[in-house]
Design an enzyme around this catalytic site. Structure first.
Site, PDB file in Angstrom:
ATOM      1  CG  HIS A 255      -2.695  -8.813  -6.327  1.00 25.58           C
ATOM      2  ND1 HIS A 255      -2.591  -9.436  -5.111  1.00 25.58           N
ATOM      3  CD2 HIS A 255      -3.714  -7.928  -6.209  1.00 25.58           C
ATOM      4  CE1 HIS A 255      -3.503  -8.945  -4.289  1.00 25.58           C
ATOM      5  NE2 HIS A 255      -4.188  -8.024  -4.928  1.00 25.58           N
TER       6      HIS A 255
ATOM      7  CB  CYS B 171      -5.884 -11.613  -2.145  1.00 27.47           C
ATOM      8  SG  CYS B 171      -6.962 -10.234  -1.690  1.00 27.47           S
TER       9      CYS B 171
ATOM     10  CB  CYS C  17     -10.944   0.876 -11.439  1.00 30.09           C
ATOM     11  SG  CYS C  17      -9.728   1.314 -12.693  1.00 30.09           S
TER      12      CYS C  17
ATOM     13  CB  ILE D 148      -9.167 -15.165   0.214  1.00 26.08           C
ATOM     14  CG1 ILE D 148      -7.738 -15.649   0.463  1.00 26.08           C
ATOM     15  CG2 ILE D 148      -9.421 -13.917   1.028  1.00 26.08           C
ATOM     16  CD1 ILE D 148      -7.479 -16.152   1.871  1.00 26.08           C
TER      17      ILE D 148
ATOM     18  CG  ASN E 150      -7.805   0.429  -1.440  1.00 23.74           C
ATOM     19  OD1 ASN E 150      -7.134  -0.542  -1.115  1.00 23.74           O
ATOM     20  ND2 ASN E 150      -8.887   0.319  -2.192  1.00 23.74           N
TER      21      ASN E 150
ATOM     22  CG  ASP F  67     -12.379 -11.009   3.882  1.00 23.00           C
ATOM     23  OD1 ASP F  67     -11.890 -11.943   4.529  1.00 23.00           O
ATOM     24  OD2 ASP F  67     -12.868 -11.155   2.745  1.00 23.00           O
TER      25      ASP F  67
ATOM     26  CD  GLU G  57      -6.052   1.077   2.807  1.00 23.60           C
ATOM     27  OE1 GLU G  57      -6.968   1.899   2.662  1.00 23.60           O
ATOM     28  OE2 GLU G  57      -6.037  -0.034   2.244  1.00 23.60           O
TER      29      GLU G  57
ATOM     30  CE  LYS H 139      -4.024  -2.016   0.044  1.00 22.59           C
ATOM     31  NZ  LYS H 139      -5.010  -1.909   1.117  1.00 22.59           N
TER      32      LYS H 139
ATOM     33  CD  GLU I  83       1.737 -10.401   0.576  1.00 26.64           C
ATOM     34  OE1 GLU I  83       2.634 -10.922  -0.119  1.00 26.64           O
ATOM     35  OE2 GLU I  83       1.958  -9.614   1.490  1.00 26.64           O
TER      36      GLU I  83
END
EC number: 2.1.1.14
Length: 768
Positions: free
Chosen positions: A704, A736, A526, A441, A121, A609, A615, A116, A675
């Site tokens: 990712h 994730c 997004c 997840i 975010n 979650d 963050e 992050k 993670e």
């Protein structure tokens, strides 16, 4: 008096960049097509800012994926594993391989780690450094964009991440050195960048040093003085705006004011007190001040009277010519244009300001400050005052029942009935799970077909019954497939959900939603954050229907899947008229009601979650305890109403846990999934040193990236985890949710994961 912008959203008002990138990755458009789309977005952004009257318009704030990755490529900080690929591929193909990994044509390359960007975010790609690191000017992006803007008559201000923040945000890939030791190696390349920009005609350059908002060592503070003195000596005619944001300069203020830069940017949204500190500082002399007045992190209309107070103070001390007006930070974190929201409640819309409107606010503030008695200035003030007053008095904002529920909370509402060790025995007996239980997840791939179903439902092209039948079909298929490959704890796939926060917000009171309010999370990903405008409550069940359906058709346990209160808070645009903690507790009460409804319906494993806990951590350690106290209490309020036999999971991602591990333990989740794959399980060191008592699922592959991990790779990662954690407490799962992945890679990866778990169980049994 000048206005300038620190950065502008870069995905396109209709997410043109996202669509073009994904087509490029799929091989459906050319590299030139992607560049053409990128140029059109940049031109549109520049012209929008010019039309709004912004004096100095940023360039090099655009990125195909991430601005930190851009700088890594520009200075030649390409990890060794990518060098062979770099010799065979175009610069864009190498760039995306570093961001997403590369697994074809004989290559199997892991991407850079992602984490992050401070307390936002937004995710950035973490630079990798070695002792023998070299740097060289290896691209032309900022120069090309500066020339593109010049051709359009844009008064351009190049934006660069500062050399010290860049190194501090990176990661040492071997022991025995610190990234800051590389400054002398980096500076010649950084100097070459500045020289080329100056040669092209740049007069002002914005250098972002957001690490000046952090707690810094004495060594780093000295480095700031050394580096900026060297840059000033090399470029005495080049004017530098030094930009810090997201918090105060704090005890770095003396350093900042001592630097030979021409303007200093202040984030007056996050730290309104620092203006008085700076204006009273004896070192303030030659520098102009850039006042970050317009909130670059939220969507509420600026309160002009408050902002004008700051402007008048600065003018009185410095004169108008040394006062610049700006957003608090880059507008990357805001949606594009409120004018696109034709379906939004007009009353609520009057309270809001998106990226384009924030530019107008800057220009209006400038005009009011310069010509306070002009007719148009008085009209700007009048309209602004009316909007602010209407919001404060609106009946849509306040709910007495919700406020009373918070007042009535007791200490027992924040605590499970039994301690974890007792619960664990009860749950193991009840659930009968094997060693190294496997799960995911939550979400499974959201294909075009699934998204089309939601679109048709909204447009009235499908009835609710037809839509539900299709979701039942997709859920049934994924439940049976999970059982077929041997997953131990199943999920229903979340095909009915658009986004893990948006879905819940649509079912809670106190939330509003946009049609086009997209912001970038990372790369092409997004999100459309909800707007929390009022007191939050839960009028209906949100997840019970689909969780119960999935459990009825499953032979194994199915997790109920919820998003936690802090994550809903962090990933929304939050009301600014009460403490964030109050809003968090309101959301927690609503989630608690849903948890109890799931338990009553027979769901024995419930996941709440909280990927955004870390963050939300303030940038300064002195502020941590206050935040962590209410954030952990909000989670416990949401999760503590269940019986001991109900197993509560939580998920957290892209978080450094070392400094907050005791608080993570205080969440008292029965199982936490985290993670760890990109960091090769390094994060688990915190859990070992602390002797974390509860169960943990360290993520064994990075979702990712489209890359599929081999079975042997997963086995190796879990064996590493076994050196940190008791084997009885280890779960096996991805990093994730799998929403953004494709089915082919998802199936291959999960099959490998399940097979790895079977091998490890056999190994443990053989050695028992």
């Amino acid at each position: 008096m000048q206005t300038h912008n620190l950065g502008y959203p870069r995905i396109g008002s209709q997410r043109e960049l996202k669509k073009a990138e994904e087509l490029f990755w799929a091989g459906k458009i050319s590299e030139q097509d992607l560049e053409d789309v990128s140029l059109q977005i940049k031109i549109s952004n520049w012209e929008t800012q010019k039309h709004a009257g912004i004096d100095w318009i940023p360039v090099n704030d655009f990125s195909l994926y991430d601005q930190v990755l851009d700088l890594s490529v520009l200075v030649g900080a390409v990890p060794e594993r990518f060098k062979k690929l770099a010799a065979q591929k175009s610069s864009n193909e190498l760039y995306f391989a570093m961001a997403r990994g590369y697994q074809k044509e004989g290559f199997d390359l892991k991407p850079l780690e992602m984490t992050k960007w401070f307390d936002t975010n937004y995710h950035y790609l973490v630079p990798e450094f070695t002792k023998s690191q070299t740097f060289s000017l290896s691209g032309d992006k900022p120069f090309r964009e500066f020339e593109e803007a010049q051709k359009l008559g844009i008064q351009a201000k190049p934006v660069l991440l500062g050399p010290i923040s860049y190194l501090l945000l990176g990661k040492e890939k071997e022991e025995g050195f610190s990234s800051i030791d590389l400054l002398d190696k980096l500076l010649p390349t950084y100097t070459a960048i500045l020289k080329k920009l100056q040669d092209l005609g740049a007069t002002w350059i914005q250098i972002d040093e957001p690490c000046l908002a952090l707690d810094l060592t004495a060594e780093v503070k000295v480095k700031y003085q050394e580096v900026y003195q060297r840059l000033h000596t090399a470029f005495p005619e080049l004017k530098i705006i030094l930009a810090n944001y997201f918090d105060c300069y704090g005890d770095n203020l003396d350093i900042a004011l001592s630097l030979p830069v021409d303007a200093l940017h202040l984030d007056l949204v996050r730290c309104p007190s620092q203006l008085d500190d700076i204006l009273a500082h004896p070192a303030l002399a030659h520098q102009a001040l850039s006042l970050g007045l317009v909130d670059g992190r939220n969507i509420w209309k600026n309160n002009y009277e408050n902002s004008l107070t700051y402007i008048r103070k600065a003018i009185e001390k410095l004169g108008k010519e040394k006062v610049w007006l700006a957003p608090s930070c880059s507008l990357l974190h805001t949606p594009y244009d409120l004018d696109l929201e034709i379906q939004l409640d007009p009353e609520l819309k009057d309270w809001l300001s998106f990226g384009k409107q924030k530019l107008d606010e800057l220009q209006e503030l400038k005009e009011i400050a310069i010509l306070p008695d002009a007719e148009h200035s008085l009209e700007y003030l009048k309209q602004n005052e009316q909007s602010i007053a209407k919001k404060a008095l609106s009946k849509k904002v306040h709910n007495k029942e919700v406020k009373n529920a918070l007042i009535s909370l007791k200490a027992s509402d924040f605590k499970r009935k039994a301690e974890f060790t007792s619960r664990q025995k009860i749950q193991k007996e009840k659930l009968q799970l094997p060693l190294f239980p496997t799960t995911t997840i939550g979400s499974f791939p959201q294909t075009k077909e699934v998204r089309l179903l939601r679109s048709k439902l909204k447009k009235g092209e499908l009835s609710q019954e037809q839509y539900d039948a299709e979701i039942e079909k997709a859920t049934t298929e994924v439940i049976h497939w999970q059982e077929e490959i041997g997953l131990d704890v199943l999920v229903h796939g979340e095909f009915e959900r658009n986004d893990m926060v948006e879905y819940f917000g649509e079912l809670l009171d106190g939330f509003a939603f946009t049609q086009h309010g997209w912001v970038q999370s990372y790369g092409s990903r997004c999100v459309k954050p909800p707007i929390i405008f009022g007191d939050v409550s839960r009028p209906v069940d949100m997840t019970v229907k689909w969780s119960v359906f999935a459990q009825k058709i499953a032979k194994r346990q199915v997790k109920g899947m919820l998003t936690g209160p802090v994550t809903i808070l962090q990933w929304s645009f939050v009301r600014d008229d009460q403490p964030r903690s109050t809003t968090a507790f309101q959301i927690a009460l609503a989630i608690r009601e849903e948890v109890l409804a799931l338990e009553k319906a027979g769901i024995q494993i419930i996941q709440i979650d909280e990927p955004a806990i870390r963050e939300g951590l303030p940038l300064r350690k002195k502020d941590w305890d206050n935040y962590l106290t209410w954030a952990i209490e909000a989670f416990r309020l949401s999760s503590s109403g269940v019986e001991d036999q109900t197993q509560v999971h939580t998920h957290m991602c892209y978080s450094e846990f070392n400094d907050i591990i005791s608080h993570i333990a205080n969440m008292d989740a029965d199982v936490i999934t985290i993670e760890t794959s990109r960091s090769e399980m390094e994060l688990l060191g915190a859990f070992k040193d602390f002797r974390y008592p509860n169960e943990i699922g360290p993520g064994v592959y990075d979702i990712h990236s489209p890359r599929v991990p081999k079975k042997e790779e997963i086995i190796d990662l879990i064996q590493k985890a076994m050196t940190y954690l008791p084997e009885d407490n280890i779960w096996i799962n991805p990093d994730c949710g799998l929403k953004t992945r494709q089915w082919e890679e998802t199936k291959a990866a999960l099959i490998n994961m399940v097979e790895a778990a079977k091998v490890l169980r056999s190994q443990v049994l053989d050695t028992a």
